[in-house]
Design an enzyme around this catalytic site. Structure first.
Site, PDB file in Angstrom:
ATOM      1  N   SER A 181      -6.467  -4.873   4.451  1.00 26.40           N
ATOM      2  CA  SER A 181      -7.769  -4.224   4.296  1.00 26.40           C
ATOM      3  C   SER A 181      -8.834  -5.270   4.006  1.00 26.40           C
ATOM      4  CB  SER A 181      -7.733  -3.222   3.145  1.00 26.40           C
ATOM      5  OG  SER A 181      -9.022  -2.736   2.828  1.00 26.40           O
ATOM      6  N   TYR A 224      -6.294  -0.645  -5.571  1.00 28.60           N
ATOM      7  CA  TYR A 224      -6.081  -0.682  -4.125  1.00 28.60           C
ATOM      8  C   TYR A 224      -6.409  -2.072  -3.571  1.00 28.60           C
ATOM      9  CZ  TYR A 224      -6.523   0.772   0.802  1.00 28.60           C
ATOM     10  OH  TYR A 224      -6.390   0.901   2.168  1.00 28.60           O
TER      11      TYR A 224
END
Length: 337
Positions: free
Chosen positions: A230, A243
């Site tokens: 990501s 995250y």
């Protein structure tokens, strides 16, 4: 043998349902805090970039919010995964791929293009059974075989089970795509509970490591592992503390495992997406934020899953990327973090 497999399937499905309920409990805690906060000001309008073959959905998106883990079938607009202008050319002919989180979003789009390139596909997912069935039908519509398996990637036994089932069904395994994830925003570190942190870490990091470990017994020379990272693993995100940490760990794991497996002729790479229109985000953020999702990317809109999938084909195909390993490929729409 069939009886044991049936028992395992039932056990893993129950574990998946339990995990979904725990994710919903974490989500409810965060949502209850969000209701007491002042709503964000409406941002100024920005012109999105359309650089592809066809025009993709633009902002604002309809306001919506889902219960975790989220359902692609309930999203409006439906994420685009079919890539109708992409023509297959046998880059993955007769290969077998296992994709976690393959029921929807990026995983579904990857499954469809892998099939279009000639691969059979095994899907691991949590409990989004209708979405998984739709993905299976889409793969079979490409003329390839597909099996789907419900369970929790935090469970190492489930990871071993899905690999064994894929090999039993298709005879071999060539590509692992680690893509399953848990994401839930918090506004500050002191709001991040132990249960929330544990869910994120074990889904996003343990799940990847355990799946890779299970797959290694079957991946041949020329096989590959592709991890979904990501932009948050590169730039961080102030409301995705845990995250972001897991995605940074995935990037480091990718590079380390690539070096470790190079002597075995197995490549390991990662794709680092920017904002992508999948169930992950409407099952996380407020309806108001969902409507503006992707506006901070360089292209001023979220990607559609079909815009990510060709990168996975490229990394999976030994014809395209035989000299690429340990790479983190950014597909971010010009995001700057």
């Amino acid at each position: 043998m069939a009886g044991r497999a049936d028992a395992s399937i039932a056990r893993y499905r129950k574990a998946a349902e339990d995990t979904a309920r725990e994710q919903q409990r974490i989500q409810a805690e965060v949502d209850s805090r969000a209701k007491n906060r002042k709503r964000d000001k409406a941002p100024e309008e920005k012109t999105p970039t359309q650089a592809g073959v066809r025009t993709q959905p633009e902002l604002p998106l309809p306001q919506q919010h889902q219960t975790k883990p989220g359902r692609e079938s309930d999203l409006e607009p439906r994420p685009r995964f079919s890539a109708p202008d992409y023509k297959g050319s046998g880059k993955l002919q007769d290969m077998v791929a296992l994709i976690t989180g393959g029921d929807s979003g990026i995983g579904r789009a990857v499954a469809v293009l892998f099939a279009r390139e000639g691969a059979d596909v095994a899907i691991a997912y949590l409990n989004e059974h209708d979405d998984a069935a739709e993905t299976k039908a889409a793969v079979e519509n490409e003329g390839r075989r597909c099996i789907v398996m419900s369970g929790d990637v935090r469970d190492s036994a489930f990871c071993e089970f899905v690999v064994e089932q894929a090999v039993s069904e298709f005879g071999h395994l060539d590509v692992l795509v680690n893509n399953a994830a848990f994401q839930e925003h918090v506004t500050s570190l002191d709001e991040l509970t132990d249960a929330h942190l544990d869910m994120t870490m074990k889904t996003n990091v343990y799940g990847y490591v355990q799946m890779a470990r299970a797959a290694l017994a079957h991946l041949p020379a020329g096989g590959s592992i592709i991890n979904t990272g990501s932009e948050t693993g590169l730039f961080g995100s102030p409301q995705l503390l845990d995250y972001s940490a897991t995605k940074g760990a995935i990037h480091a794991f990718t590079m380390a495992l690539a070096a470790n497996l190079a002597p075995r002729d197995i490549r390991v790479n990662a794709v680092a997406p920017g904002p992508v229109w999948t169930p992950l985000n409407p099952a996380d953020q407020t309806p108001e934020k969902v409507s503006r999702f992707g506006e901070d990317s360089g292209m001023k809109r979220p990607a559609q899953p079909e815009e990510l999938a060709p990168t996975y084909v490229f990394l999976a195909s030994p014809v395209c990327s035989s000299f690429i390993t340990g790479a983190i490929i950014p597909v971010m729409g010009g995001s700057q973090g």
